[in-house]
Design a protein around this motif. Sequence first.
Motif, PDB file in Angstrom:
ATOM      1  N   UNK A   1       1.694-113.984   7.362  1.00 31.84           N
ATOM      2  CA  UNK A   1       0.437-113.649   8.052  1.00 31.84           C
ATOM      3  C   UNK A   1      -0.748-113.942   7.145  1.00 31.84           C
ATOM      4  N   UNK A   2      -1.855-114.332   7.745  1.00 37.18           N
ATOM      5  CA  UNK A   2      -3.030-114.699   6.976  1.00 37.18           C
ATOM      6  C   UNK A   2      -3.894-113.488   6.665  1.00 37.18           C
ATOM      7  N   UNK A   3      -4.664-113.610   5.619  1.00 38.22           N
ATOM      8  CA  UNK A   3      -5.701-112.636   5.321  1.00 38.22           C
ATOM      9  C   UNK A   3      -7.033-113.266   5.679  1.00 38.22           C
ATOM     10  N   UNK A   4      -7.710-112.735   6.684  1.00 38.28           N
ATOM     11  CA  UNK A   4      -8.965-113.329   7.120  1.00 38.28           C
ATOM     12  C   UNK A   4     -10.133-112.542   6.573  1.00 38.28           C
ATOM     13  N   UNK A   5     -11.260-113.224   6.471  1.00 30.42           N
ATOM     14  CA  UNK A   5     -12.451-112.578   5.945  1.00 30.42           C
ATOM     15  C   UNK A   5     -12.983-111.556   6.931  1.00 30.42           C
ATOM     16  N   UNK A   6     -13.721-110.614   6.411  1.00 31.59           N
ATOM     17  CA  UNK A   6     -14.315-109.578   7.243  1.00 31.59           C
ATOM     18  C   UNK A   6     -15.416-110.178   8.092  1.00 31.59           C
ATOM     19  N   UNK A   7     -15.323-109.979   9.409  1.00 30.05           N
ATOM     20  CA  UNK A   7     -16.306-110.519  10.338  1.00 30.05           C
ATOM     21  C   UNK A   7     -17.261-109.403  10.743  1.00 30.05           C
ATOM     22  N   UNK A   8     -18.573-109.653  10.744  1.00 27.67           N
ATOM     23  CA  UNK A   8     -19.523-108.621  11.188  1.00 27.67           C
ATOM     24  C   UNK A   8     -19.156-108.100  12.581  1.00 27.67           C
ATOM     25  N   UNK A   9     -19.256-106.805  12.762  1.00 26.51           N
ATOM     26  CA  UNK A   9     -18.813-106.160  13.998  1.00 26.51           C
ATOM     27  C   UNK A   9     -19.503-106.740  15.226  1.00 26.51           C
ATOM     28  N   UNK A  10     -20.808-106.983  15.131  1.00 23.61           N
ATOM     29  CA  UNK A  10     -21.557-107.489  16.285  1.00 23.61           C
ATOM     30  C   UNK A  10     -21.013-108.847  16.723  1.00 23.61           C
ATOM     31  N   UNK A  11     -20.750-109.722  15.749  1.00 34.46           N
ATOM     32  CA  UNK A  11     -20.234-111.060  16.060  1.00 34.46           C
ATOM     33  C   UNK A  11     -18.808-110.975  16.574  1.00 34.46           C
ATOM     34  N   UNK A  12     -17.990-110.125  15.936  1.00 36.50           N
ATOM     35  CA  UNK A  12     -16.581-110.029  16.302  1.00 36.50           C
ATOM     36  C   UNK A  12     -16.401-109.500  17.716  1.00 36.50           C
ATOM     37  N   UNK A 348      -1.039-120.991  15.155  1.00 36.77           N
ATOM     38  CA  UNK A 348      -2.033-120.551  14.181  1.00 36.77           C
ATOM     39  C   UNK A 348      -3.190-119.840  14.874  1.00 36.77           C
ATOM     40  N   UNK A 349      -3.569-120.332  16.050  1.00 37.86           N
ATOM     41  CA  UNK A 349      -4.651-119.701  16.815  1.00 37.86           C
ATOM     42  C   UNK A 349      -4.249-118.303  17.265  1.00 37.86           C
ATOM     43  N   UNK A 350      -3.005-118.140  17.692  1.00 37.16           N
ATOM     44  CA  UNK A 350      -2.507-116.818  18.090  1.00 37.16           C
ATOM     45  C   UNK A 350      -2.546-115.852  16.910  1.00 37.16           C
ATOM     46  N   UNK A 351      -2.094-116.314  15.750  1.00 37.34           N
ATOM     47  CA  UNK A 351      -2.095-115.464  14.555  1.00 37.34           C
ATOM     48  C   UNK A 351      -3.528-115.053  14.207  1.00 37.34           C
ATOM     49  N   UNK A 352      -4.455-116.011  14.259  1.00 38.00           N
ATOM     50  CA  UNK A 352      -5.846-115.720  13.917  1.00 38.00           C
ATOM     51  C   UNK A 352      -6.447-114.673  14.862  1.00 38.00           C
ATOM     52  N   UNK A 353      -6.227-114.841  16.147  1.00 39.40           N
ATOM     53  CA  UNK A 353      -6.788-113.915  17.133  1.00 39.40           C
ATOM     54  C   UNK A 353      -6.158-112.527  16.988  1.00 39.40           C
ATOM     55  N   UNK A 354      -4.872-112.475  16.646  1.00 40.04           N
ATOM     56  CA  UNK A 354      -4.203-111.183  16.443  1.00 40.04           C
ATOM     57  C   UNK A 354      -4.884-110.401  15.328  1.00 40.04           C
ATOM     58  N   UNK A 355      -5.168-111.073  14.212  1.00 44.97           N
ATOM     59  CA  UNK A 355      -5.801-110.398  13.078  1.00 44.97           C
ATOM     60  C   UNK A 355      -7.229-109.967  13.416  1.00 44.97           C
ATOM     61  N   UNK A 356      -7.953-110.812  14.146  1.00 40.82           N
ATOM     62  CA  UNK A 356      -9.325-110.453  14.530  1.00 40.82           C
ATOM     63  C   UNK A 356      -9.330-109.266  15.489  1.00 40.82           C
ATOM     64  N   UNK A 357      -8.378-109.234  16.394  1.00 36.86           N
ATOM     65  CA  UNK A 357      -8.262-108.112  17.331  1.00 36.86           C
ATOM     66  C   UNK A 357      -7.984-106.816  16.567  1.00 36.86           C
ATOM     67  N   UNK A 358      -7.060-106.892  15.600  1.00 38.68           N
ATOM     68  CA  UNK A 358      -6.775-105.710  14.790  1.00 38.68           C
ATOM     69  C   UNK A 358      -7.979-105.250  14.000  1.00 38.68           C
ATOM     70  N   UNK A 359      -8.745-106.211  13.466  1.00 34.85           N
ATOM     71  CA  UNK A 359      -9.946-105.868  12.705  1.00 34.85           C
ATOM     72  C   UNK A 359     -10.996-105.211  13.592  1.00 34.85           C
ATOM     73  N   UNK A 360     -11.162-105.730  14.800  1.00 35.96           N
ATOM     74  CA  UNK A 360     -12.211-105.213  15.675  1.00 35.96           C
ATOM     75  C   UNK A 360     -11.911-103.793  16.152  1.00 35.96           C
TER      76      UNK A 360
END
Length: 441
Positions: A1-12, A348-360
């Motif tokens: 699994x990837x480690x993605x950068x922190x995305x600002x809440x408003x943008x995410x 890869x797109x599925x993995x990325x969206x999964x991590x962003x969803x968890x972050x949000x």
Amino acid sequence: MENIQKVPKRILTSLLASVSAGVVPRTGAPYIAIGREDEIAALLSDLELVNEGGGAMRFLIGRYGSGKSFLMQLLRGYALERDFITADADLTPERRLYGTGGSGVATYRELMKNMASKSSPDGGALSKLIARWISSFQSELVETGNDPDSPSFTAALNARIFSELREIEELVGGFDFAKVVSEYYAAYRDGDEERKSACIRWLRGEFSTKTEARRELGFSVSVIIDDDNWYDFLKLWASLVRRMGYRGLVVFIDECVNLYKISHRVSRENNYEKILSMFNDTLQGRAPGLEIIFGGTPQFLEDTRRGLFGYEALKSRLCDSRFSTEGYKNLIGPVIRLRRLTDDELFALIVRVTRLHGQNYSWEPRISEEEMIEFLKICLSRAGADIMITPREMLRDYMTVLNILLQNENVRFADIAGTAVTLKTEADEPKMTVDPDEIEI
């Protein structure tokens, strides 16, 4: 699994809402950009050409949901970061490239409304550009020892601005364009908000008659921006923004399939004639500092009855060479056809969206890599999906899965998918090659 950068809440939040609804995110596109490296590199090379004073035109062609609008928003962000000015508009039955009753100038108005700069990425940058330009002249004069309160300072500022605008007067419509910009400066200097507003309205193409423009401006103009001449003023803006210190103007015109849908043949061909004029100008050096990018479907391009290929002058310029065969990459020509993302890229797109969803939503999504692969297999198992699947439809379905898992603690992926998730033998697996340990994301 990837480690993605922190995305600002408003943008995410906005990004995930857009993905869930199947629309292109206005901001945050780079956070889910997977694949398309070659296409992006080709489009970025165009920006360098525009920066050097050239012109460029591209047609991004792909099925609905294939990512052409996403790629345009991605490039729009890259252009803003590189100090270009951008303007974008979607064509509709009411907004065309050529038309009567205001349908042509309506596209220009939309472009002006969405004009953006690095400091105003969400649009509405038109008046800010001029104010910043004037302020830069004032700062230059102060740095050279001029007293801002002296009469000579105003005279020097006037001379500098009029000198810059004199170059524009030589272009089509340039005299009135320069006159209105000069008047805006005078109103800016005098603090006259009403006159400033009238000048901005003229620059946006919001006057329907010269009489109305004269009444609001307080002086006469020989032209107003209308259905016939709006593209000439787009070229003027490209020239002006370069004089303002920016690198050029990049215009994005999406949903060109609406031109293909025009039932009246003469009206449709008039719009294609406008595209031909733009194409010739940008590639023959008559539109320095301007790039125009069109987004459309294969039918819009290839239909020999109603598409661009039905207009012989455009077909001869845009059709593939006899040497261009399936399997060869050619991204130097004006047409870029978007290929389907590979299985690895979709995963890869599925993995990325999964991590962003968890972050949000501050949770750890209850879905394993094996289950993500199983989801992709289900998507690819539909008839024709191995060729026709698009990121839009896949992500909409996947966001539904994640949202259900988030809101129902006792539900598993197998329950949603309607099948037990098990590791199958190689012989039972559909034709896809996804190994999560070998994927770079």
